[in-house]
Scaffold this motif. Structure first.
Motif, short mmCIF file in Angstrom:
data_model
loop_
_atom_site.label_atom_id
_atom_site.label_comp_id
_atom_site.label_asym_id
_atom_site.label_seq_id
_atom_site.Cartn_x
_atom_site.Cartn_y
_atom_site.Cartn_z
N ASN A 12 -45.38 10.11 47.83
CA ASN A 12 -46.69 10.54 47.32
C ASN A 12 -47.70 10.56 48.45
OD1 ASN A 12 -48.98 11.09 45.88
ND2 ASN A 12 -48.91 9.27 44.61
N LEU A 13 -47.60 11.56 49.28
CA LEU A 13 -48.46 11.67 50.45
C LEU A 13 -49.93 11.78 50.05
CD1 LEU A 13 -48.76 11.88 53.52
CD2 LEU A 13 -48.44 14.35 53.28
N ALA A 14 -50.22 12.61 49.06
CA ALA A 14 -51.61 12.78 48.62
C ALA A 14 -52.18 11.45 48.12
CB ALA A 14 -51.69 13.83 47.53
N GLY A 15 -51.42 10.71 47.38
CA GLY A 15 -51.85 9.40 46.90
C GLY A 15 -52.11 8.44 48.04
N TRP A 16 -51.22 8.47 49.04
CA TRP A 16 -51.40 7.60 50.21
C TRP A 16 -52.69 7.96 50.94
CZ3 TRP A 16 -52.14 8.06 55.41
CH2 TRP A 16 -52.00 6.89 56.17
N LEU A 17 -52.97 9.25 51.08
CA LEU A 17 -54.18 9.68 51.76
C LEU A 17 -55.44 9.24 51.03
CD1 LEU A 17 -53.07 13.27 52.83
CD2 LEU A 17 -53.59 11.36 54.37
N VAL A 18 -55.45 9.37 49.71
CA VAL A 18 -56.61 8.97 48.92
C VAL A 18 -56.79 7.45 49.00
CG1 VAL A 18 -57.57 8.81 46.59
CG2 VAL A 18 -56.56 10.94 47.37
N LEU A 19 -55.70 6.71 48.88
CA LEU A 19 -55.79 5.25 48.97
C LEU A 19 -56.27 4.81 50.34
CD1 LEU A 19 -55.32 2.55 47.57
CD2 LEU A 19 -52.96 2.63 48.38
N SER A 20 -55.76 5.45 51.37
CA SER A 20 -56.19 5.13 52.73
C SER A 20 -57.67 5.45 52.92
CB SER A 20 -55.34 5.93 53.73
OG SER A 20 -55.69 5.63 55.04
N LEU A 21 -58.11 6.57 52.38
CA LEU A 21 -59.52 6.95 52.45
C LEU A 21 -60.39 5.94 51.72
CD1 LEU A 21 -61.58 9.15 53.31
CD2 LEU A 21 -61.20 10.19 51.07
#
Length: 163
Positions: A53-62
């Motif tokens: 879940n790359l998009a989820g990882w990006l949002v969580l990281s943000l």
């Protein structure tokens, strides 16, 4: 040949920037936290290429970067309450008032509802994309969106009655 970063992460920059901007309410800070996320993701390209879940990882990281920024600047309460966040000035007074009213209404929503509303109504993502972005179930997306819309309608109707 494009790198993993160029083909999978960089195209998400617009959505991530708008999400960061909705949280921090300052263009420079939004750009800074997004830059930090890009630096981390660039250095972890190999690990992220296998991430489910790359998009989820990006949002969580943000989100984590935004929280770190607020902690560092002792403004953590701003992310949750929506108060004490500077609003951008616009040239049109009526539009500015409407935007401020909507931002205040959104700030009163619980975090999950606010995020789902932002991704659906502002970013135009479909339910499956939102579920993947936030790493929640499709049913949770629907429930949070329904609750956020209902709460905003209630708050707007309450504002009209008090005028």
């Amino acid at each position: 040949m494009k790198t993993f970063f160029e083909s999978h992460i960089w195209p998400e920059r617009g959505k991530l920037y708008r999400l960061a901007l909705s949280w921090v309410k300052d263009r420079a800070i939004a750009e800074d936290v997004l830059q930090n996320v890009f630096e981390k993701s660039f250095s972890r390209q190999k690990d992220l290429s296998a991430h489910q879940n790359l998009a989820g990882w990006l949002v969580l990281s943000l989100k984590n970067e935004v929280l770190m920024h607020f902690r560092k600047n002792k403004r953590l309460e701003s992310l949750d309450s929506g108060h004490d966040i500077p609003q951008e000035e616009t040239q049109e007074v009526d539009a500015n008032d409407s935007i401020k009213k909507m931002l205040n209404l959104l700030a009163e929503l619980p975090e999950k509802q606010r995020d789902v509303f932002q991704l659906r109504e502002v970013e135009g993502l479909d339910y499956a994309e939102i579920a993947a972005y936030l790493d929640i179930s499709l049913d949770q997306v629907k429930v949070n969106l329904h609750r956020s819309r209902k709460k905003i309608r209630e708050m707007m109707s309450h504002q009209k009655l008090t005028k």
